[in-house]
Every structure is written in structure tokens, then in C-alpha cells.
Motif scaffolding. Structure first.
Motif, PDB file in Angstrom:
ATOM      1  N   ASN A 106      69.410 -57.923 -82.124  1.00  0.00           N
ATOM      2  CA  ASN A 106      68.081 -57.954 -83.213  1.00  0.00           C
ATOM      3  C   ASN A 106      68.595 -56.699 -83.911  1.00  0.00           C
ATOM      4  OD1 ASN A 106      67.190 -59.920 -82.216  1.00  0.00           O
ATOM      5  ND2 ASN A 106      66.954 -58.911 -80.593  1.00  0.00           N
ATOM      6  N   SER A 107      70.537 -56.429 -84.247  1.00  0.00           N
ATOM      7  CA  SER A 107      70.194 -54.875 -84.868  1.00  0.00           C
ATOM      8  C   SER A 107      71.511 -55.293 -86.323  1.00  0.00           C
ATOM      9  CB  SER A 107      71.135 -53.657 -84.325  1.00  0.00           C
ATOM     10  OG  SER A 107      72.090 -54.340 -84.416  1.00  0.00           O
ATOM     11  N   PRO A 108      71.331 -54.688 -87.323  1.00  0.00           N
ATOM     12  CA  PRO A 108      72.177 -54.813 -88.132  1.00  0.00           C
ATOM     13  C   PRO A 108      73.448 -55.444 -88.250  1.00  0.00           C
ATOM     14  CG  PRO A 108      70.916 -53.050 -88.902  1.00  0.00           C
ATOM     15  CD  PRO A 108      70.874 -53.353 -87.290  1.00  0.00           C
ATOM     16  N   ASP A 109      74.575 -54.569 -87.428  1.00  0.00           N
ATOM     17  CA  ASP A 109      75.630 -55.303 -86.594  1.00  0.00           C
ATOM     18  C   ASP A 109      75.641 -56.276 -86.070  1.00  0.00           C
ATOM     19  OD1 ASP A 109      76.033 -53.104 -87.689  1.00  0.00           O
ATOM     20  OD2 ASP A 109      76.497 -52.214 -85.095  1.00  0.00           O
ATOM     21  N   GLY A 110      74.180 -56.991 -85.960  1.00  0.00           N
ATOM     22  CA  GLY A 110      74.639 -58.504 -85.221  1.00  0.00           C
ATOM     23  C   GLY A 110      75.569 -59.463 -86.308  1.00  0.00           C
ATOM     24  N   PRO A 111      75.278 -60.313 -87.155  1.00  0.00           N
ATOM     25  CA  PRO A 111      76.335 -60.636 -88.111  1.00  0.00           C
ATOM     26  C   PRO A 111      77.584 -60.176 -87.636  1.00  0.00           C
ATOM     27  CG  PRO A 111      74.302 -59.762 -89.508  1.00  0.00           C
ATOM     28  CD  PRO A 111      74.237 -59.345 -88.723  1.00  0.00           C
ATOM     29  N   GLU A 112      78.212 -58.826 -88.054  1.00  0.00           N
ATOM     30  CA  GLU A 112      79.205 -58.202 -87.796  1.00  0.00           C
ATOM     31  C   GLU A 112      79.768 -58.393 -86.659  1.00  0.00           C
ATOM     32  OE1 GLU A 112      83.282 -57.132 -88.204  1.00  0.00           O
ATOM     33  OE2 GLU A 112      81.591 -57.251 -90.235  1.00  0.00           O
ATOM     34  N   VAL A 113      79.413 -58.482 -85.043  1.00  0.00           N
ATOM     35  CA  VAL A 113      79.377 -58.964 -83.577  1.00  0.00           C
ATOM     36  C   VAL A 113      80.376 -60.735 -84.071  1.00  0.00           C
ATOM     37  CG1 VAL A 113      79.001 -59.850 -81.759  1.00  0.00           C
ATOM     38  CG2 VAL A 113      78.653 -57.289 -83.969  1.00  0.00           C
ATOM     39  N   ARG A 114      78.895 -61.415 -85.143  1.00  0.00           N
ATOM     40  CA  ARG A 114      79.526 -63.043 -85.054  1.00  0.00           C
ATOM     41  C   ARG A 114      80.824 -63.574 -85.691  1.00  0.00           C
ATOM     42  NH1 ARG A 114      75.342 -66.849 -84.246  1.00  0.00           N
ATOM     43  NH2 ARG A 114      76.160 -68.437 -85.477  1.00  0.00           N
ATOM     44  N   ARG A 115      81.231 -62.621 -86.392  1.00  0.00           N
ATOM     45  CA  ARG A 115      82.251 -62.443 -87.793  1.00  0.00           C
ATOM     46  C   ARG A 115      83.511 -62.268 -86.990  1.00  0.00           C
ATOM     47  NH1 ARG A 115      79.304 -60.838 -92.170  1.00  0.00           N
ATOM     48  NH2 ARG A 115      79.181 -58.613 -91.313  1.00  0.00           N
ATOM     49  N   THR A 116      83.401 -60.629 -85.743  1.00  0.00           N
ATOM     50  CA  THR A 116      84.178 -60.441 -84.924  1.00  0.00           C
ATOM     51  C   THR A 116      84.860 -61.546 -84.639  1.00  0.00           C
ATOM     52  OG1 THR A 116      83.710 -58.601 -85.165  1.00  0.00           O
ATOM     53  CG2 THR A 116      84.710 -58.257 -83.670  1.00  0.00           C
ATOM     54  N   ILE A 117      83.572 -62.123 -83.627  1.00  0.00           N
ATOM     55  CA  ILE A 117      83.728 -63.006 -82.590  1.00  0.00           C
ATOM     56  C   ILE A 117      85.178 -64.464 -83.169  1.00  0.00           C
ATOM     57  CG2 ILE A 117      83.324 -64.743 -80.807  1.00  0.00           C
ATOM     58  CD1 ILE A 117      80.932 -62.941 -80.490  1.00  0.00           C
ATOM     59  N   GLN A 118      83.979 -64.788 -84.082  1.00  0.00           N
ATOM     60  CA  GLN A 118      84.851 -65.945 -84.705  1.00  0.00           C
ATOM     61  C   GLN A 118      86.384 -65.361 -85.539  1.00  0.00           C
ATOM     62  OE1 GLN A 118      82.088 -67.288 -88.397  1.00  0.00           O
ATOM     63  NE2 GLN A 118      82.868 -69.364 -88.790  1.00  0.00           N
ATOM     64  N   ASN A 119      86.322 -64.101 -85.502  1.00  0.00           N
ATOM     65  CA  ASN A 119      87.935 -64.317 -85.928  1.00  0.00           C
ATOM     66  C   ASN A 119      89.019 -64.309 -84.730  1.00  0.00           C
ATOM     67  OD1 ASN A 119      87.538 -63.832 -89.129  1.00  0.00           O
ATOM     68  ND2 ASN A 119      87.074 -61.554 -88.636  1.00  0.00           N
ATOM     69  N   TYR A 120      88.089 -63.568 -84.438  1.00  0.00           N
ATOM     70  CA  TYR A 120      89.015 -64.065 -82.842  1.00  0.00           C
ATOM     71  C   TYR A 120      89.641 -65.001 -82.198  1.00  0.00           C
ATOM     72  CZ  TYR A 120      89.293 -63.637 -77.263  1.00  0.00           C
ATOM     73  OH  TYR A 120      90.082 -63.815 -76.300  1.00  0.00           O
ATOM     74  N   LEU A 121      88.319 -66.339 -82.474  1.00  0.00           N
ATOM     75  CA  LEU A 121      89.103 -67.727 -81.943  1.00  0.00           C
ATOM     76  C   LEU A 121      89.873 -67.991 -83.242  1.00  0.00           C
ATOM     77  CD1 LEU A 121      85.254 -69.301 -81.139  1.00  0.00           C
ATOM     78  CD2 LEU A 121      86.836 -68.758 -79.749  1.00  0.00           C
ATOM     79  N   ALA A 122      89.560 -67.433 -84.286  1.00  0.00           N
ATOM     80  CA  ALA A 122      90.610 -68.242 -85.353  1.00  0.00           C
ATOM     81  C   ALA A 122      91.420 -68.010 -85.357  1.00  0.00           C
ATOM     82  CB  ALA A 122      90.137 -67.933 -86.664  1.00  0.00           C
ATOM     83  N   GLN A 123      92.187 -66.705 -84.659  1.00  0.00           N
ATOM     84  CA  GLN A 123      92.885 -66.223 -84.261  1.00  0.00           C
ATOM     85  C   GLN A 123      94.362 -66.322 -83.080  1.00  0.00           C
ATOM     86  OE1 GLN A 123      92.547 -61.752 -84.238  1.00  0.00           O
ATOM     87  NE2 GLN A 123      92.058 -61.575 -86.518  1.00  0.00           N
ATOM     88  N   HIS A 124      93.004 -66.609 -82.352  1.00  0.00           N
ATOM     89  CA  HIS A 124      94.052 -66.987 -81.031  1.00  0.00           C
ATOM     90  C   HIS A 124      93.466 -68.950 -80.785  1.00  0.00           C
ATOM     91  CE1 HIS A 124      95.347 -63.331 -80.077  1.00  0.00           C
ATOM     92  NE2 HIS A 124      94.050 -62.749 -80.549  1.00  0.00           N
ATOM     93  N   ASN A 125      94.513 -69.399 -81.373  1.00  0.00           N
ATOM     94  CA  ASN A 125      94.614 -70.968 -81.259  1.00  0.00           C
ATOM     95  C   ASN A 125      95.184 -71.426 -79.854  1.00  0.00           C
ATOM     96  OD1 ASN A 125      92.815 -71.636 -83.659  1.00  0.00           O
ATOM     97  ND2 ASN A 125      94.568 -71.718 -84.782  1.00  0.00           N
TER      98      ASN A 125
END
Length: 378
Positions: free
Chosen positions: A258-277
Motif C-alpha cells: 500500500n505504499s509507493p515502494d510496492g512495485p520496487e518490492v515486487r521487482r526485487t523478489i522477481q530479480n531474486y527468483l531470476a538470479q537463483h534458478n
């Protein structure tokens, strides 16, 4: 106003009037207890008790070895104690970040029900994950005349100073769902170490070896430290080396949805998954992270649990998602036991060794965990 010995109340009123009249200005230091006792022609213990009451009601701040100071954030809006409990019943406060489908509603409703059954009223405040709002809520609750406080503290790198002041002043206080490391403030919470151990062991028993960990900063509270320690202990006990890159512990609590940082959090988690196949499973300390993982996996054409198993703490029964494998916390017991503990502290009926309650969590197997596939996310 709470009742007390007549002379003590007279001294309390005398000092309070001098504060309201700005004879003692905000931020200024009061005379010592001995000096006030000489000025008011009473014993030092009478002054001491009057000052304790003024501190409990937010008029002054007391620091051991330094003295008493007029609260610089004091607001005359609360001096009349215009907030009254229903039917003049005694009042306790409950301060918490928020309530969500997965955690909080049952804690709050059971706490209110338990208090009302004992003929107490509850003043509820939400802090929206802000330590500044938490400090304001504490001050206002004390100035509103609560006899004690339940607080579910906001995660933070440092403890809230207002909480520590309450503890130092021996104001009746019980922490709900969290505890403070190395500071013995009474609390009721889940046995988070054992719960995280069981979640991780569940994945290991299914055959997972590459298990990630997603959380807010694990040093934010002892609760998160306990969950991380439980995860590490399960790995160690089963001969699985801990791999620091699989630990993503830099996220804001609540996922910042519910904050402006929400999309950035999603990107962080997405990058985490992409970097750790190599990941085949993830332990999430909050349900919101499990739900974000679920969304991201759908976007990446990955399947939970076929490509990635996800386990977490708490999980609402949402028809469109289904329950995740999770630790179900005893939320109703947490709320009820916290109220019972607080009322006994207020009545001075509880000893120090009875002010720490760890409740067991229950492992609930849902649709989000299974044995790892041959290829995982690769």
C-alpha cells in the motif's frame, strides 16, 4: 482520574497545574524529588508517587540518574481526559500496525472480547507500520487515561523510545506477537524459532535442498531473528549448508503493497527468483511475500508447487488462491492471554517469571508445497 492516596493526589494536582500553566515549560527539568518535597512540605515518597503518575499520563518523562522533564510533545488537548471508556469502565489500550486477512483480526477481536468479559474497555489505535505514529499513539493512550497497554510493535532497526520509556517507568505493558531481545518486557507470542524450524523441515522432508528465505531485515525484531534462526537450525540439523545468497532479508514488512515502494518490492523478489534458478523452495516469514511469489510465478509461467514450493506464516482462506502451506498462529489465544497478562500486571498479581508466553504454531499443509521436480525452475 485514577484514585490514590489523598495527599499523593494533591501533590499530583499541584505539579500538574504548574505544568498546564507553563510554570514548568515543555522540555524543562523539574526540581529534584527532594527539592519538590521541601517546597510542598511532604515526604519524598509522596512526591515520587505523584511524579510516577504524571509520567504514566504523559505529562513528564523520567530518566534514571538524570531527573524528570516536562514532555516536549505534551498537548493540552488531552489534559482534560476527554476520551472516556464506555460506562466509565477502566480502560486499556491496544496499539498495533494494522489487521489483515492473514493476521491481526482474530488477535484484536479476542483481546477486546476478553477485556470486555472482565468489564474493561479497550482503546484501539493503528500505526500503519510507522514508529512515529506508534510513539504518538502511545502518548495519546497514556494521556487518555489507560491503565495499561498492549502493543504489537512496528518492525524497526531500533526499539521505539516511547516503548522503552514505558518499560523504565514500570507502566503496565505487554507486547503482542513480538518480544524485545535482551530487554525483559512482558510478551505473548508464537514460538517462532520452532515454527520456522518446522516449516523448513517440512520442505526438507519433501526432498528440497535449495531452500530460500524471504523476510524483512532479520535484525528488525527478535521475532524475525527467531524465524531466521529456526530456518538455519533446520538446515544445519539435516546437513544442508547455508547459502547466504538465498537469503533475501531486505524487504519492508507487509510487502509495501500500500505504499509507493510496492512495485520496487515486487521487482526485487522477481530479480531474486531470476538470479537463483537453483531454488526449489522458499520460506517466507509473512504471507504477503508468499502471495507476491505466487503472482510472480504466474507471470513467469512457473507453477507452485511443481516448479517452486512456497511456505509461510499464516494464510487466509482465499478462494482464488487456496491455502499456502503455513504455520497457523494461535491468534485468539495470543489476544486473550495478552489481556489476561496485562490485567494481572495492573493488579500486581503476576510475578516476573510469568510474563513470557510462547505459544506453539501449527503446521498446516496446503496446496503450495510438494516434492521438487527434476528440473525445478531451471
Amino acid at each position: 482520574m485514577r484514585s490514590g492516596p489523598p495527599l499523593q493526589n494533591e501533590i499530583y494536582q499541584a505539579i500538574r497545574k504548574r505544568i498546564l500553566a507553563r510554570e514548568f515549560t515543555p522540555g524543562s527539568q523539574l526540581p529534584t524529588e527532594q527539592k519538590l518535597a521541601e517546597q510542598l512540605h511532604v515526604s519524598r515518597i509522596t512526591v515520587h508517587r505523584a511524579l510516577q503518575k504524571l509520567a504514566q499520563e504523559g505529562f513528564i518523562l523520567r530518566y534514571p540518574g538524570k531527573g524528570s522533564f516536562v514532555a516536549d510533545k505534551y498537548s493540552a488537548d488531552f489534559s482534560s481526559k476527554s476520551i472516556q471508556s464506555e460506562g466509565n469502565r477502566p480502560l486499556i489500550g491496544f496499539i498495533l500496525p494494522d489487521v489483515t486477512d492473514d493476521f491481526g483480526i482474530d488477535v484484536l477481536t479476542s483481546a477486546i472480547a476478553q477485556a470486555e468479559a472482565a468489564n474493561w474497555s479497550v482503546l484501539v489505535s493503528f500505526t500503519n507500520q510507522s514508529q512515529e505514529a506508534e510513539e504518538t499513539a502511545i502518548r495519546r493512550a497514556v494521556q487518555a487515561g489507560v491503565n495499561g497497554l498492549l502493543v504489537n510493535p512496528v518492525y524497526g532497526e531500533f526499539y521505539n523510545e516511547a516503548l522503552l520509556r514505558l518499560h523504565v517507568e514500570n507502566f503496565p505493558l505487554v507486547l503482542v506477537d513480538k518480544r524485545l531481545d535482551k530487554i525483559h518486557v512482558p510478551y505473548v507470542t508464537t514460538d517462532n524459532h520452532t515454527a520456522a524450524y518446522e516449516l523448513t523441515k517440512h520442505l526438507i522432508d519433501l526432498g528440497h535442498r535449495q531452500i530460500g528465505f524471504i523476510s524483512p531485515g532479520v535484525t528488525a525484531t527478535a521475532t524475525l531473528e527467531d524465524r531466521f534462526a529456526g530456518y538455519l537450525a533446520a538446515l544445519e540439523d539435516h546437513g544442508i549448508p547455508y547459502e547466504p545468497p538465498l537469503n533475501l532479508s531486505t524487504l519492508p514488512t507487509g510487502g509495501a503493497v500500500n505504499s509507493p515502494d510496492g512495485p520496487e518490492v515486487r521487482r526485487t523478489i522477481q530479480n531474486y527468483l531470476a538470479q537463483h534458478n537453483e531454488l526449489t523452495a522458499v520460506v517466507a516469514t509473512e504471507y504477503v511475500f508468499a502471495s507476491i511469489l505466487d503472482d510472480i510465478c504466474r507471470e513467469m509461467n512457473l507453477s507452485i508447487p511443481d516448479d517452486l514450493s512456497v511456505v509461510c506464516f499464516d494464510s487466509p482462506k482465499l478462494a482464488h488462491r487456496g491455502e499456502f502451506t503455513h504455520i497457523a498462529q494461535e491468534q485468539k489465544q495470543i489476544g486473550a492471554k495478552a489481556v489476561d497478562m496485562l490485567l494481572r500486571i495492573i493488579r500486581e498479581e503476576k510475578s516476573d517469571d510469568e510474563t513470557s508466553i510462547l505459544l506453539p504454531g501449527k503446521l498446516v499443509t496446503g496446496r503450495s508445497s510438494a516434492a521438487p521436480s527434476v528440473c525445478g525452475m531451471i
